[in-house]
Structure formats: structure tokens, C-alpha cells
Design an enzyme around this catalytic site. Sequence first.
Site, short mmCIF file in Angstrom:
data_model
loop_
_atom_site.label_atom_id
_atom_site.label_comp_id
_atom_site.label_asym_id
_atom_site.label_seq_id
_atom_site.Cartn_x
_atom_site.Cartn_y
_atom_site.Cartn_z
N HIS A 80 0.83 -1.22 0.00
CA HIS A 80 0.00 0.00 0.00
C HIS A 80 0.85 1.26 0.00
O HIS A 80 1.96 1.28 0.54
CB HIS A 80 -1.00 0.01 1.15
CG HIS A 80 -0.43 0.01 2.53
ND1 HIS A 80 -0.14 1.17 3.20
CD2 HIS A 80 -0.12 -1.00 3.38
CE1 HIS A 80 0.33 0.89 4.41
NE2 HIS A 80 0.35 -0.42 4.55
N ASP A 82 -0.29 4.42 1.08
CA ASP A 82 -0.58 5.42 2.11
C ASP A 82 0.18 5.12 3.40
O ASP A 82 0.60 4.00 3.65
CB ASP A 82 -2.08 5.50 2.39
CG ASP A 82 -2.65 4.23 3.00
OD1 ASP A 82 -2.29 3.13 2.54
OD2 ASP A 82 -3.48 4.34 3.93
N ASP A 143 6.07 1.50 6.73
CA ASP A 143 4.76 0.88 6.56
C ASP A 143 3.94 1.76 5.61
O ASP A 143 3.36 2.73 6.03
CB ASP A 143 4.07 0.77 7.93
CG ASP A 143 2.69 0.15 7.86
OD1 ASP A 143 2.35 -0.44 6.83
OD2 ASP A 143 1.94 0.26 8.86
N GLU A 177 -5.04 1.86 2.66
CA GLU A 177 -5.02 0.64 3.47
C GLU A 177 -5.11 0.96 4.95
O GLU A 177 -5.76 0.25 5.72
CB GLU A 177 -3.74 -0.15 3.18
CG GLU A 177 -3.69 -1.55 3.81
CD GLU A 177 -3.04 -1.60 5.18
OE1 GLU A 177 -2.99 -2.68 5.78
OE2 GLU A 177 -2.57 -0.54 5.68
N GLU A 178 -4.46 2.04 5.36
CA GLU A 178 -4.39 2.38 6.78
C GLU A 178 -5.74 2.79 7.36
O GLU A 178 -5.90 2.81 8.59
CB GLU A 178 -3.37 3.49 7.01
CG GLU A 178 -1.93 3.11 6.68
CD GLU A 178 -1.33 2.10 7.65
OE1 GLU A 178 -2.07 1.61 8.55
OE2 GLU A 178 -0.15 1.79 7.51
N ASP A 200 3.89 -6.53 3.66
CA ASP A 200 3.47 -5.50 4.60
C ASP A 200 3.72 -5.95 6.03
O ASP A 200 3.06 -5.49 6.96
CB ASP A 200 1.98 -5.20 4.38
CG ASP A 200 1.49 -3.96 5.11
OD1 ASP A 200 2.33 -3.14 5.51
OD2 ASP A 200 0.26 -3.82 5.29
N HIS A 382 3.62 3.22 12.68
CA HIS A 382 2.67 4.25 13.11
C HIS A 382 3.22 5.15 14.20
O HIS A 382 2.46 5.75 14.95
CB HIS A 382 1.34 3.63 13.58
CG HIS A 382 0.62 2.87 12.53
ND1 HIS A 382 -0.72 2.54 12.65
CD2 HIS A 382 1.01 2.33 11.34
CE1 HIS A 382 -1.10 1.85 11.58
NE2 HIS A 382 -0.06 1.72 10.77
#
Length: 411
Positions: A80, A82, A143, A177-178, A200, A382
Site C-alpha cells: 500500500h 498510504d 509501513d 489501506e491504513e 506488509d 505508526h
Amino acid sequence: MTDTVLDRFLRYVVIDTQSDASSPTQPSTAKQLTLGKLLVEELQAIGITDAHLDEHGYVYATIPATSAKNNVPVICFCSHMDTAPDFSGTGVKPQVIEDYQGGDIVLPGDTSRIIKASDNPELANNIGNTIITSDGTTLLGADDKAGLAEIMTAAEILMSNPDIKHGAIRLLFTPDEEIARGTDKVDLQKLGADFGYTVDGETPGHIEDETFSADGVDIEIKGVAIHPGFAFGRMENAIRIAGDIIAKLPRDMAPESTKGKQGFIHPTGVSGAMEGASIHLIIRDFVDAGLIEKEELLEGIVKEVMATYPGSTYTFKVTEQYRNMKNVLSEHPQIMDYALEAVERTGIKAVRGSIRGGTDGSRLTAMGLPCPNIFAGGHAFHSPLEWVSHQDMGKAVTTLVELAKIWEERA
């Protein structure tokens, strides 16, 4: 190779691609398209002629088959674009630490933020390696830009070495995705893959075929508003009602007090005024029945609190986000078997595991494309303490190349 996985990674992370759950559009932020366009340009530059960015923000591309066999299943590699909205992704300044010699890493942009070796045991396996971090003021974006860089580098290797025999390989890069919307507009018919792999994951060698099942819950509260000077016996403040509900959530069922296969109830947002308030929560469990139990518990708490505010009302909306992919993947054991073998071929130990989270693969599996998760090498996702090593990203690249070969060999 004309471009290393580190070159690509450093190029991608400086592009702000944070998604936005409050946005109704697809993709949720236009800035994700900036990275999508760059990826298409790079794919075309290595000879992939059908690479394109569609109107929903998805990048599709095909690495043509080099095998003479006509029965090689088509596999997909997916990551992904994002980054999470949990912490700023604007103005990323990656720090490259060559020949890491151990110990804590103080981040230069905010020296109060320290990547502690005691909290990151995997750092001990990277002595002498190149470590990449942010400067501490933003996310790094490993990520999942580590996954993007790894797939792109593997694609370049396969395109540059036609003597490596493999079937057709589809590439899919997703937005959002997030915020659990990464597969909402995926066209599986156009993708045309039989099986897939998201890139991922975290620790090198880990392949995951099990995730949480996940739901979102939105609670809307309508209180009784009145001037506070005349409120005695009459006001029912929606903000206070929301606070009472949150205060009653079981502390032993929170992310910070659960681990392993334990699920949780987690408030992710609260807003409002005296006359109305909203609470947004996520519910997670590895067993679908566990989701139902937690949702019933949550609504029971809401009803208990609301009973003390007879003039107020509420709505309780549950939205399915994704489901544990284990049940479907167990019907196709070769998908995991081949991935674990590919890891072993790189010279590292393969580990089969579960994710206390979800990936696009969770939804893709439910949609009909069985799709476990391959490590990408990043850690502390994150957060501004995120890090990844160049060498671990290289292991992921080799794993993908070997995986392409194994599917052709077994056909």
C-alpha cells in the site's frame, strides 16, 4: 540492478501519502496519487508496458511470464502507498545510519525521542547494517513504503533477467489501506491473479496467514441542551454521556492490556458538543464470535449509561472492516508452503505467524484472492520511532524473486 532497494525507499518516504478516514473520496487524499504516478513511471522505465494508475488511485502492472509452461498460476505482489494518519507524515527527513554498532538511537529532530535497543530486540540482529529512521518529528513510512521498494526492486530484477523462469506476476499498489479502505475499489477481474501476497509485515523471515477479524463501531449520542444557568434537572450533556461510556470500557480489554490472540475494544475518536457527541471505536478478535461478544458488551455499556439520561438517545452502528484470512488460506496450503520455502532459500529462518492487525490481504482473501502477508522489515509502525534496515529490505527482495521461481518450478 540500476536502482537499489534503499534508493527507492528513500525516494518514496519523502512523499507525503497519509490517508484520511474523514474524507469520502477514493483515494481519501489526492497526495497519494503523486506516489502512484511516480511508481507507474518507474515501472514503465524498467519495461513494464501495461503499468497504469486508475481513477481510484490503484496502480496495476504485469511482469510478463518467462516460463514456457502454460499452467503456472498467476500470483500478485501487493503493497500500500498510504501512511497512517496516527502521526504526521509531512516533511519526512530520513536518517541513514551506516554500520550501526548497537545501542539506542537518538533522533536528531526531536532528541526526546529515542529508539531504545531494549524495546527493539531486532536491532541486535542488525549490528553492522544500515538503519533508516525518521528525524523523530514524523513517521518514517516504512509501513508500507518498504514493501513498495521491495516489490519494485524485485520487479526490476525479474525484468532484467529473463533467464529467471516464472509465470505472469501482477503488481497491485493500493491507497487507503491504513483506514481499512484499501481494497474497496480493487478490480479483481482486471487484476487476473490466482493467488496473492501482501508485502506488509515486520520481522525478516515472518510470513503471516492469520489476522484479526475487525469491525468499526460508531456511536452517535443526542443529548438535551439548555443554557447552563437553567440546567438543573434538565440538561443532559452529550459530552458527559460520551465520557461516561468511555470510562466504563473494560481496562483488561484494551490494546495496551492485551496480547497474543486476545482481542480488544479500542476508542479511536470522540467529538461533540452539549447537544450531540460521537464515539468511534474499533473491535478486534481472531474469532468472529469474539467480535459479536465484544459488540454486545459495548452496546450493553451504552444502554446502561443511557438509562441514567432518560431524555437522551443514541444510535449504534457496526461496520465490517475485514475478517481473519486463516480459514480461506488453510484451503490452499501451497501458498504458505511456497512462501516459507522462499524465505529459507534466502538463508534466514522462516517463521509462520499471526498479525495483531490486518492487511489488504485480509480483504482480498475474503473477496476471492487468497493472500497471506510477507515481511517487509519495518518496525515500530505508526510512530516516529519507526525504523528499517537496508539489509532486511534486501532479504525481502530475494524472498520475492525466489517465490516467483518456486511457483514456476512446482507448476
